[in-house]
Structure formats: C-alpha cells, structure tokens
Design a protein around this motif. Structure first.
Motif, PDB file in Angstrom:
ATOM      1  N   LEU C  21      70.162 -31.684   2.460  1.00  0.00           N
ATOM      2  CA  LEU C  21      68.697 -31.606   2.428  1.00  0.00           C
ATOM      3  C   LEU C  21      68.136 -30.395   3.159  1.00  0.00           C
ATOM      4  N   LEU C  22      68.864 -29.944   4.172  1.00  0.00           N
ATOM      5  CA  LEU C  22      68.291 -28.870   4.989  1.00  0.00           C
ATOM      6  C   LEU C  22      68.035 -27.581   4.212  1.00  0.00           C
ATOM      7  N   SER C  25      64.934 -28.087   2.232  1.00  0.00           N
ATOM      8  CA  SER C  25      63.726 -28.198   3.053  1.00  0.00           C
ATOM      9  C   SER C  25      63.326 -26.866   3.650  1.00  0.00           C
ATOM     10  N   MET C  26      64.303 -26.033   3.914  1.00  0.00           N
ATOM     11  CA  MET C  26      63.971 -24.742   4.506  1.00  0.00           C
ATOM     12  C   MET C  26      63.261 -23.840   3.511  1.00  0.00           C
ATOM     13  N   GLY C  27      63.347 -24.193   2.238  1.00  0.00           N
ATOM     14  CA  GLY C  27      62.658 -23.397   1.231  1.00  0.00           C
ATOM     15  C   GLY C  27      61.302 -23.942   0.847  1.00  0.00           C
ATOM     16  N   LEU C  28      60.912 -25.077   1.456  1.00  0.00           N
ATOM     17  CA  LEU C  28      59.638 -25.673   1.056  1.00  0.00           C
ATOM     18  C   LEU C  28      58.482 -24.892   1.668  1.00  0.00           C
ATOM     19  N   PRO C  29      57.549 -24.438   0.840  1.00  0.00           N
ATOM     20  CA  PRO C  29      56.475 -23.621   1.401  1.00  0.00           C
ATOM     21  C   PRO C  29      55.342 -24.481   1.952  1.00  0.00           C
ATOM     22  N   GLN C  30      54.428 -23.827   2.573  1.00  0.00           N
ATOM     23  CA  GLN C  30      53.249 -24.480   3.116  1.00  0.00           C
ATOM     24  C   GLN C  30      52.375 -24.960   1.963  1.00  0.00           C
ATOM     25  N   GLN C  31      51.855 -26.167   2.100  1.00  0.00           N
ATOM     26  CA  GLN C  31      51.103 -26.760   0.989  1.00  0.00           C
ATOM     27  C   GLN C  31      49.829 -26.002   0.668  1.00  0.00           C
ATOM     28  N   THR C  32      49.115 -25.537   1.678  1.00  0.00           N
ATOM     29  CA  THR C  32      47.809 -24.945   1.393  1.00  0.00           C
ATOM     30  C   THR C  32      47.941 -23.589   0.714  1.00  0.00           C
ATOM     31  N   LEU C  33      49.062 -22.901   0.930  1.00  0.00           N
ATOM     32  CA  LEU C  33      49.243 -21.622   0.253  1.00  0.00           C
ATOM     33  C   LEU C  33      49.709 -21.836  -1.184  1.00  0.00           C
TER      34      LEU C  33
END
Lengths: 370, 501, 414
Positions: C21-22, C25-33
């Motif tokens: 999973l890591l 998860s490390m590739g998940l961007p910020q939601q607001t952007l």
C-alpha cells in the motif's frame, strides 16, 4: 475463574454496545414510515429489554463464577446448549455484518469520496482478531478509556441540535395506530438485542460495590438517550427523514454558525467511530466465544480466525452493499431476534433450574436442612 | 577504630587451598593470574619487624596514600611480639586501621577483592589472606542531570558510582527498613547491581521477582542499566518500556515510598524502578516542589495534549489533504491549498521527507562538536525553514507542523523515542488509509497498552482499569494533603502514608 | 510458541500490507489540487435547459498571507445533474462541493417545481449546509459580482444567512425549504436577492410599498434589462421573501408584509416599529419609532364545536421609544412631550399589530399559503379530528380560520 473485567468496565462496554450503530441509518429507516409512533413503541420495547437485561445481571451476580455455557449445560444439557450457542453465533455474525457494512457505507457517504471495501475491512478484521486474541480484559480497559470521548461527542451533538428541534411533532401519540410501528420495528429487530453480549461476560466480571443499581441507572440512561436521539432526529427532520440518511452527522448539519468554523459533524463522526469499532470487537469476541465453546476449540487464535473468515464470506455474499444487507436483515433472518429473545427470557428459568439443582445437592450433602 | 571482618562459611571455601605457600609462590600465582598487568602492583616488606609480608593491589583503583598510611606504615612501625599463628588476627584487629577488612581462604576470593579495589596482604606461610577496602574509584561529581532540570527543588543527581548513589539514597531515607541488596552481575564485568526497597512497604512478590530475574542474568558484561532493564522487562520487544528510570535521588525516594523497587547499577547514573506506569512520565519533579495543584493539573494536561498533537498532527494533516478536504474550514483550506500549489511532492512524501530531515538534524546535533553547533544549526534552519520553502520543494504548513511536533515530543522527554516512532506510524497510516486508519491504529495502540503489565500493575493505571483513589496524582493533581494513601495500583504492604500535614 | 508464531504471522501481514500500500499511497495527490472547489451554485434557465454556474476557488501560490481568488464557471444541461456533469467535464477535474454553502436560483429556473433543482442537492451527501436564495436577476451574474469583491468574499453568504436570521428572523436553508415542501402545508419561504445598480431593479418598487405580486412582475422585467447593463451593481437583500407552494412561486412578500406573519412565529427578534400619524397633546402627525425589547406570546389553537378553526393569540410586549419625529427629530428628553402620549402610542401599536396579523391572514387565505404551520399545530392537538376537518373542507383548512389578537403593551423601564 479469572475475572477479566471489573463491574465498571462491564457497564461501559454495555453502554457502548447498546447504542453504537443505532445512530447511523436506523433512525431514517424507522422514522420515515413510522413517524413518531415508532418512537413510542420503541420506548415500550426498551422497557422490556431493560427488564430483561436486569434479569441477566441478577443471574450473573447469583452465579458469579459460571459462564453462560456452564449455566446452560448444567440446566438444559449439552445438546441444547450447543444449539443455543449456534444461534448466538449466527446472530453475532449478522450483527458484525450490519456493523461493518453500515459503518463502511457511512464513511463512504461522509468522510471519503472513495474507499475500497478491502482496505476498509482489513484493518477492522486485524483489530478484531488482535483484540479477541488478547482477551476481554484489554477490550474492557480500552472501552473504559474511550467511553468519555465517545459520549462527550454525542452529548455535544445533541445539545447543539436541541434548539433546532420542535418537540411538538411528537404529538399525537400513536396516530394511525401502533400496528404499523410494531411491524417496522420488528422488521428492523436485528439492529436491537445488543445487550445479549452480556451473556458472554458471565463469569468474568469482578463485581464492584453497588454494581446492580449502577448498571440499572446507566443502561436505563443509555436507552433513554437512544430514544431521545430518535426523538430529536424526528423533531428536526419530521418530513425529510427519508432522504436524510446518516443521523449522527446530519443532525449537526442544520446548525448554522458551526459551518463557519468548520464541519463539527466530522469531529463527531470521528469520535463515534470509536464506539463502532469497540462494538465490532465485542461482537467478534462473542462470536469467538460461541465458536470455541461450540466445538471445544482450545486455541483462541483458531476460533477467532474461523469466525472472522465466516464473517468475510457473509460480507462477500452481501457484496458490501447496504441495500442487500437491509433486504437480508429485514427478510429471511429477522426471525432470529425473536428466537433469541425467547431464549433470553428463559434465562430466568435456567437460573432457577440451576439454583434448584444446587440446593438439592447441598441438601443431599447435609448442608441445608428441611 | 574497628574492623569488619568476615569469616566465610565452610561451604564457601574453594578447592584451591593456600597450603602454607611462601610469599614468592603467592606472588607468582597472582602475577600469572593477572597476566603480568602493569597496573598490578606487588609490595614486599617486613611487618612487626619480623614477618615477611607481601601486599597486592591495583594502583589505579586504590587510594595509595591510605594504603601507605593505614596499612604499610602501621605494620612496619608496630613492634609487638606476636606468634606466627596469630599474626593475621593481630594485624586485622589491632594494627591496621582501615575500616573494612576481611580474612580470606582462597586465591579466587582474593582475586575478586583485588578487582573491587581492595588490597590483599599475605604473611609468609600464614595460609590466609587479609584484604582491606582502600578503593578509590574516580567518578563524576554530583550534579543536576540535564534531562531533569527543576526550577526549584533538589539538584543532586546520580552519577556512575554505585557507592555515591547508595549514599544519596541512604542520606534521604534514614530508616532501618531501607534494604540494599547488592550482587555482582556479568561474567567479565562483575558489575555491582543493588536492589533497593523499603521492606515494610514494598511487596515481597515484586522484590523476589526482581531478585530472581537479576540472578538469572548470564552475560559477559553489564555496561549500563539498560541491560538490566531489558532483563527486567516482561516484554522486551515492545516499543514501550516497562521499567521506570530516574536520575535524581529525590525522585527515587518518592518512588520507593510508594512501594516500588529501585535497581542501581554501577557505572550508570540511570536508576531503574519497577513497577512502572505510563502516567509517571507525565509527572515532573517541578509538580511537587513549587507549583500549586491547579497549575500542575494544567501543565499535565498540556503535556498530554502535547503528546497527542505530536503523534497525531502530521498524520491528520496528510489524511485531511489526501482524503478528507471536507473537514477543514474553508479559510484554512485556502491557505493550505495556496501554500502547497506547485510542490513537487505528494503530501505523504512531503511530510515524510521533512520528518526524516528533522530526525537527521536532531541526530547530527547530538554528535556534532560544540564549536560547529551554531554554524550547522543556522544552516539547518536556513535550509529547512527558508530556502526549501522558497524553492518550492516543501510547503510552509508542513514545515511548521513537523517543527511543532518535533518540539512537542520533548514535553515528555522520557517517551520521546517511542513518540517519534508513533508519529511516523500514524503519518504512514494517515497517508494510506486516512482518518479511518488513524482511528483503527489508535484503538490498536490503546488495546496494546492496556494489555501491557509491569510486575502485575496495569500499564495504563489508574485510568484503565479505573482506580479512583490513584487519580489524585494523575492528569489532575490534588493538593498534597489529599494524598493520604499509597497508590492502589502499585502492590504495597502499608497503605497509609499521610496522617496529618 | 504458538503466540510467537501468531505474532510473526500478524507482523508479516502488516508488513506485506505496508509494502503493497505504501508505494500507492505515496503517489496520492492532495485532494484540493485534484478537484475544483465549489463555493456557490447558481441555477438559471436558458431556454429548455438549466444553466448551472459554480463559483470556484482558484488556487494562487502563496507562502505567506491569505489570498483568495474566485471565478465563475457555467455549463448547460437538460437536468441539473447533466449540467453539473458537463461542468465537471469542462473543468477537467472532479467537483469538490463540500464547502458549497449557497445556492442562488433565478425565478425563471424555479418553473413549476423547485424540487427538480433541490432534490439533487439534498441527496448529495458531500454538500453540507446550503443556504438558498431566489433572484429575479441572473444567478450567474450574482455569483460573478460576489466573486469579484476584493475583500470579504463571503458577503453573499452573510447577506442571506446572517441578515435573514438576525434581522429578518427567517431561515432560508435547503433543509427548511424542503421541510416546507414535504410538509402538509407544502409552503416554503426563500429569501430574495436582487441586483442594485444604476438601472432600477425590483427593490425600488418594494420601497414604494406595492404588493409583492407587483414587485415581482416589475422586477422580472427589470431583471432582464439589468442583466445587460454594464454599470457596477451590488447584491441587495432587503428582507423580502418568495413564497412557494408545492415548489412553485406564488408571490413575494416585502418585509413589512411578512412582519404580519412574524408576530405569530416563535422567534420574534427585536425590530423597529414605525407608528405614523401620532397625535397627542404635544405631538401632531408625528412618527414614533419603537423598539420591541421583550415579548411573551401565548398561542392557543382551537377547533370549535361548530367546526371552525380559531387561533387565540395573546402577546405581551415591552417597548422602548427609539425616536420621535415631527418636522425635525426631537431626540432627547422627548418624555416631556409624551406625557399622555403613552396611551395613544400603545393603542396605535395594538391596532397596528392586529391589522398586520389580519392582513397576513388574508394573504394566507388568498394564496392558500400556510406559513404559520397551522396544519401541524392543529394536527398535533387534535389528531384525526383535524384530519377529518381538512377532508370536509377539501383540503382548504384556512378557509374559516380566525385569529383573535390580544395585545398588551407596556413601556420598558430599563
């Protein structure tokens, strides 16, 4: 018999278990068609449950060293005891499914945009496995530590929402008769009956001073609290409760100014999740106990793993969907609750049978004289 | 003037008898034993003007002046007529003025004493050794420990000498019930380990358990009390210590008075105590010496919040950015969004990067020479605080959060190592699963902690399980007058500690 | 032994899960952007299609200080969700609606049933608390003007929610509107926003005291004209409310007209009352402004034996004189001018309240709007008996309703 939990821990666990998942979709389910009548019927129903619970507590105090299984085998024999345990096992697996799917759907509708069911279930299963493995003592202590935050969050939610409720909507009482309300309540019966977990604490409680009155007061307050929550929910959303699904978070949506400082309902969601997780763990513990007594499994990790695997199978069959769960629970299996209720009502009979046998044995031994 | 003399029991006499050996033979035995070590000294002289004597000692660990004055001078100047068979007794009882002395029968006992700073005297063909305590182990002076500074209150701290440490306790607890039971541990180091407890208060079960564990240690050497700590812990692989530590005698004194058992290890200023409760690390000496009860309550709650913020904040920050933007109030969201626009890293990577950078900085600052400290700290501050943010590599909220949590970790310095790991774990969990993951991890942590016991005492007492009386010195501190009874969580014999104040 | 094995398996599961999973998860961007942050919605009608406008927050890189930029984007569709879907498509980003707190609907978009619009918003769980306003002008223009404000971009929200709640005493939120829609009264109230600028808009007609019906009509025409004007405009909320019955606009009430309803509502906030043509020994055609500082109401609902609905409204008000105007202000020590005037003022106030309540009742009957939730009140008291009454009157339960107003006033001595 090793006493795993204190009286206070038992009370706290019961309080959390009795109300954890009653604040998600149950209010909307009951009230949409039942209106205020269902709340009155629920109040009467809780009175019966309350009395039943007190009987269970009394039995536990009169047989402080006996587990529920021991009581059953001594009174009705091994075969019937195992049948009862099998029914309870099914009951707890269904309760676990309700808990997990409801909380998952709740998270999906509130905090998360997307949440994989596998990613959701894995931590909760690992947690349930771990906590059932380490035992009731840890579960009791964890509940004792967390209950303050859980009920504080709930209290804040209720207090903040009271000004927006018009309690006049609770009148008239039983408009259109109580039959509809009773039907709705019986269809949703598997959301109730959480207090059966107390049977699996039997023999493990170290009773405190004034345990019985304390238990009575707290469980009574919890039941009243649930009824009050339902009342509040109805009085805030009398006509739109069918489209407002998540009681515990939507009830804070309606407060105007809170919105300007952030979403307080999410804070409440977070706190309430602790209650949901504790409830899941307790049900998992009870299911594990049922299985290990049913098949005389010595190793906790084995019975825990098997019960969780069965749970996963049930969840997969239900596809992790709330609609399927509701159809299942309101459909073929909702008879389970009345059956268990009858069994629970017979606890008192069981208790008297065991007492009678003990007295006879003592008389034979010359301890008691005619 | 008197001397303590000890006549060993028959069952402790070893098989290597002296057998009326001459001085020369004894000398060669000892010299061979110590492999011709250059610090092993041999002094031959005539005692009482007729007896050939030989004195053995290690010159670096004895007080040579005392040796000269109280042993050699006394023996050489005395001219009393004494029979050969009585020379040992005469020397011990009437001649040598050193406080502690023993008569030994075996070479191995004499070797052990020599290694502990004794000098060993042998009269030609007398068949016994006389040993006297003239040790002079150099150690650090008594000073305030750097991690336990107080604004008001005692500033004495333990040092590496077990004798000094025992002295610091003895002078505070002038009671015959204070028991100090010392034993050597370690095949090569023979480190002295002392178990200290108050017999009328401490639970016999705990004392016996501690003694047994220490006696069962079979190791080459004990370098620090941490080795003993590992032996005492029931779950040594746990992230959390189950043995308390302290560097100040007043702290140990208060713990002994609550019914705990202290373990002092020679060569280490850290004294261990069992049983241990997590709440102990939230308590500070300052809480008892000058601050009033409401202020103490506020400070303890502050420490607790500091811990919670330190371990949860980075994880919640990452979770909120990646999964739950809805949680943030709008203006906060705008600030964070604007600050993170253009940052090449994802939130999880950014936070992990900054955490690792700060951990590296902390580690380097422990080891760097002090004359480089100022220069490197400026570099660290500039690089992280200013340049990295301006370059758009990291955002200022992230730097601020990690810096804040880094500082808050030290509100409870004894738990800093564990909290640092927890911070990392919660950050990872928050980045992988969001708030739900953090909640599950929190419940897991709580379950884990509730399952830990320290010598029969629940780790999270008095909160889980609930022990109402002990909460008087928990997060909320009551006035001193309210603490009439010893803690119920700690097994002890005597419940009452305060009758009137 | 077994616990060691179990522990090892457990740790192995955790490590495998972490390894799998890591990296993800490390590739998940910020939601607001990754999303467009919507702050307000506007619904207009363009022909047969809905035009959905969204006020979007545009991120601007800033490491210090607070900077906020908003833009309005819009798109059309035959239904609301289609319009929003195509908006999302055009944006190229998912829409983040959790912070959307305003919905402006133009009167033309309301059409036959506002619920066609509102149903989408109530079912979207991401949307929290939504305040609604109706405008005779273009909703898109309203949002554009609001987004161009250099400071206090939340002025639109404040205009509706704060003003309505504290000044006009109403709540124009999604929950409240739908509550009214689904209730037996089927009546909802929504606050009204207009654009005020160099060209006249609906507000001028309202100030002249015309009925809501007329002001609505004129403002519709005005709204069309005003949208083509390039003169700087401002958003105005003068407290007027649009009444909907079964989701359809019936009329609009001015604040003065609505005040008549207000007297029987449970939350009556202090408001200024203007009494005109006061004649006493010392005053001649004076205008007296009163401030209601305290009120105590008692409302009784009665279904009489001759099948009539009766509301007995008892109220005790405490007032203070705010100002007295005759030719010029007499602002200090006017007590000496009002020696016997107190009785006149009190009498005038009683008459005013009674007349306002009766006017409100007449409006209710004319438009068959139940703003007072009379159905609920009588149903709670009489239950099935009231249901039968409604059936007898073919659903028009307001027909024979009477309100008896009993007002007691006294001057506050604070």
């Amino acid at each position: 018999m090793i006493k795993d939990i204190t009286g206070r821990q038992a009370i706290v666990m019961m309080a959390i278990v009795m109300c954890a998942t009653k604040f998600f979709i149950l209010p909307s389910n009951l009230i949409t068609n039942g209106h205020q009548s269902v709340i009155y019927v629920m109040l009467l129903f809780f009175v019966i449950e309350f009395l039943l619970l007190l009987v269970m507590v009394r039995v536990s105090m009169l047989h402080p060293d006996k587990t529920f299984y021991q009581l059953l085998t001594e009174s009705v024999g091994v075969v019937i005891a195992k049948i009862v345990y099998l029914l309870f096992f099914c009951f707890f697996i269904i309760k676990l499914s309700i808990n997990i799917i409801e909380t998952y759907t709740f998270f999906l509708g509130t905090l998360y945009d997307e949440l994989s069911s596998v990613l959701y279930v894995l931590p909760i299963l690992l947690l349930a496995f771990y906590m059932t493995y380490i035992g009731l003592r840890s579960i009791g202590r964890s509940a004792e530590l967390l209950w303050v935050f859980v009920f504080l969050g709930l209290a804040v939610t209720l207090i903040v929402a009271i000004p927006n409720a018009d309690f006049g909507y609770m009148l008239p009482i039983f408009d259109g008769g109580a039959n509809n309300a009773i039907t709705i309540l019986s269809n949703n019966s598997l959301w109730f009956g959480d207090y059966f977990v107390y049977l699996f604490f039997l023999g493990k409680i170290k009773f405190d001073k004034n345990y019985f009155p304390k238990f009575a007061i707290i469980s009574g307050l919890v039941m009243l609290g649930i009824v009050f929550f339902m009342t509040l929910f109805y009085c805030i959303f009398p006509y739109i409760s069918g489209i407002v699904h998540y009681g515990v978070s939507d009830i804070t949506h309606i407060t105007t100014h809170i919105n300007n400082i952030g979403q307080l309902d999410w804070l409440n969601v977070t706190l309430w999740t602790f209650a949901s997780i504790i409830q899941t763990v307790i049900f998992a513990y009870c299911a594990e106990r049922c299985l290990s007594d049913l098949f005389n499994i010595k190793y906790k990790y084995l019975s825990s793993s098997i019960s969780l695997i069965i749970l996963v199978v049930v969840l997969m069959l239900l596809d992790f969907r709330l609609t399927k769960l509701i159809m299942f629970v309101q459909g073929p299996v909702h008879f389970l609750f009345p059956v268990l209720l009858v069994i629970a009502l017979n606890i008192i009979t069981v208790h008297f049978i065991v007492r009678h046998k003990e007295k006879r044995q003592k008389k034979l031994a010359g301890v008691i004289y005619d | 003037m008197y001397c303590f003399f000890y006549f060993p029991q028959n069952n402790t006499i070893r098989k290597d008898d002296l057998d009326k050996l001459t001085n020369k033979e004894i000398k060669s035995i000892f010299v061979d034993k110590f492999h011709n070590s250059t610090d092993f000294k041999v002094r031959e002289f005539v005692s009482l003007q007729k007896f050939d004597s030989i004195l053995f000692f290690f010159d670096n660990i004895v007080d040579v002046k005392r040796l000269d004055k109280e042993v050699i001078e006394k023996l050489m100047q005395d001219s009393q007529e004494v029979a050969v068979d009585d020379i040992v007794n005469y020397a011990c009882r009437c001649c040598i003025t050193v406080g502690q002395g023993e008569i030994l029968d075996t070479v191995s006992d004499a070797v052990e004493k020599l290694l502990n700073g004794f000098c060993v005297l042998y009269f030609n063909k007398c068949g016994k050794f006389l040993c006297f305590d003239v040790k002079n182990f150099q150690s650090r002076s008594i000073a305030e420990p750097p991690t336990s500074a107080v604004l008001k209150g005692p500033r004495e701290g333990f040092n590496e000498s077990i004798a000094t440490n025992i002295m610091l306790l003895r002078k505070r607890l002038k009671n015959s019930d204070l028991v100090i039971s010392q034993m050597p541990v370690g095949k090569y180091s023979q480190t002295q380990v002392a178990i200290v407890y108050i017999d009328s208060i401490a639970s016999d079960e705990v004392v016996n358990k501690v003694s047994k564990k220490i006696q069962e240690i079979d190791i080459d050497g004990i370098i620090d009390s941490f080795y003993i700590q590992k032996a005492l812990e029931e779950r040594s692989y746990s992230l959390f210590q189950q043995v308390g530590t302290a560097e100040k005698p007043d702290v140990i004194m208060s713990k002994l008075l609550e019914g705990r058992v202290a373990i002092i290890v020679d060569g280490s200023p850290i004294v261990l105590t069992v049983p241990y409760l997590l709440i102990e690390d939230l308590q500070s000496s300052n809480d008892y010496y000058f601050a009033r009860a409401p202020r103490v309550t506020f400070l303890r709650l502050l420490r607790m919040f500091g811990i919670l913020i330190a371990i949860y904040l980075p994880g919640i920050y990452v979770a909120v950015q990646v999964f739950h933007y809805k949680v943030l109030p709008y203006k906060f969201l705008v600030t964070i969004t604007n600050a993170t626009l253009g940052i090449p890293f994802t939130p999880l990577v950014e936070i992990l990067f900054i955490i690792l950078l700060f951990e590296g900085l902390t580690e380097a600052s422990l080891r760097m020479p002090s004359y480089l400290g100022l220069a490197l700290s400026i570099v660290g501050a500039l690089i992280l605080g200013d340049t990295a943010v301006n370059a758009g590599l990291v955002s200022s909220p992230a730097v601020m959060i990690v810096a804040l949590t880094g500082v808050l970790l030290f509100t409870v310095p004894d738990q800093e190592a564990q909290l640092s790991i927890l911070r990392l774990i919660f950050t990872l969990v928050g980045g992988i699963l969001g708030l739900y993951g953090i909640i599950c991890a929190s419940v897991f942590l709580i379950a884990y902690l509730t399952n830990l016991d320290s010598y029969g005492t629940p780790f999270l007492a008095p909160y889980a399980p609930n022990v109402r009386e002990d909460k008087k010195d928990g997060f909320r501190r009551y006035d001193l007058r309210a603490m009439k009874y010893r803690p119920k969580s700690i097994p002890n014999k005597n419940k009452i500690r305060l009758k009137k104040l | 032994m077994i616990s060691r094995v179990v522990r090892k398996i457990y740790i192995a599961i955790l490590i495998i899960a972490l390894i799998l999973l890591l990296p993800v998860s490390m590739g998940l961007p910020q939601q607001t952007l990754d999303r467009s942050l919507i702050l307000a919605f506007g619904i207009d009608k363009a022909g047969d299609e809905f035009e959905v406008s969204a006020q979007v927050m545009v991120p601007e890189s800033s490491q210090s200080g607070y900077k906020e930029k908003r833009e309005v984007k819009s798109n059309k569709g035959s239904t609301i969700d289609k319009a929003i879907a195509s908006l999302q498509l055009n944006e190229g980003k998912e829409l983040a609606v959790a912070h959307a707190n305003i919905l402006v609907v133009s009167e033309s978009a309301v059409g036959e049933d506002i619920n066609i619009i509102l149903d989408y918003f109530i079912r979207d769980k991401d949307i929290g608390y939504l305040t609604i306003a109706i405008t005779p002008d273009s909703a898109k223009e309203l949002l554009t003007i609001s987004s161009q404000a250099t400071q206090d971009k939340d002025s639109l929200l404040r205009l509706i929610s704060y003003n309505n709640e504290y000044i006009f005493g109403t709540e124009s939120t999604l929950n409240k509107v739908l509550f009214g829609y689904y209730s037996p009264s089927q009546t909802s109230l929504i606050s009204r926003l207009t654009l005020k600028g160099e060209e006249s808009s609906g507000t001028e007609e309202q100030q002249s005291g015309q009925t809501g019906q007329q002001s609505l009509a004129s403002s519709e025409g005005q709204g069309q004209e005003s949208s083509t004007q390039s003169a700087p405009k401002q958003i105005a909320n003068d407290g007027s409310l649009v009444i909907l019955k079964n989701g359809k606009i019936i009329t609009a009430l001015s604040p003065l007209e609505y005040r008549g309803f207000h007297w029987l509502m449970p939350t009556v906030y202090s408001s200024f009352i203007e009494l005109q043509n006061i004649n006493t020994d010392t005053l001649n055609n004076a205008t007296v402004m009163l401030d209601i500082v305290n009120s105590k109401d008692d409302i009784e609902y009665e279904l009489t034996n001759d099948n009539k609905l009766l509301i007995n409204f008892h109220t005790t008000l405490e007032y203070q004189i705010s100002s007295v105007q005759q030719d010029k202000y007499i602002s200090n020590n006017y007590a000496e001018y009002l020696n016997d005037g107190t009785k006149v003022i009190e009498s005038a106030l009683q008459t005013l309240i009674d007349s306002e309540v009766q006017s409100a009742l007449k409006l209710s009957k004319d438009y068959q709007i139940d703003i007072w939730n009379i159905y609920d009140k009588f149903y709670q008291k009489y239950g099935d008996k009231f249901v039968k009454y409604v059936e007898l009157n073919e659903g028009d339960y307001l027909k024979d309703l009477q309100i008896i107003v009993d007002v007691k006033v006294k001057e506050s001595k604070i």
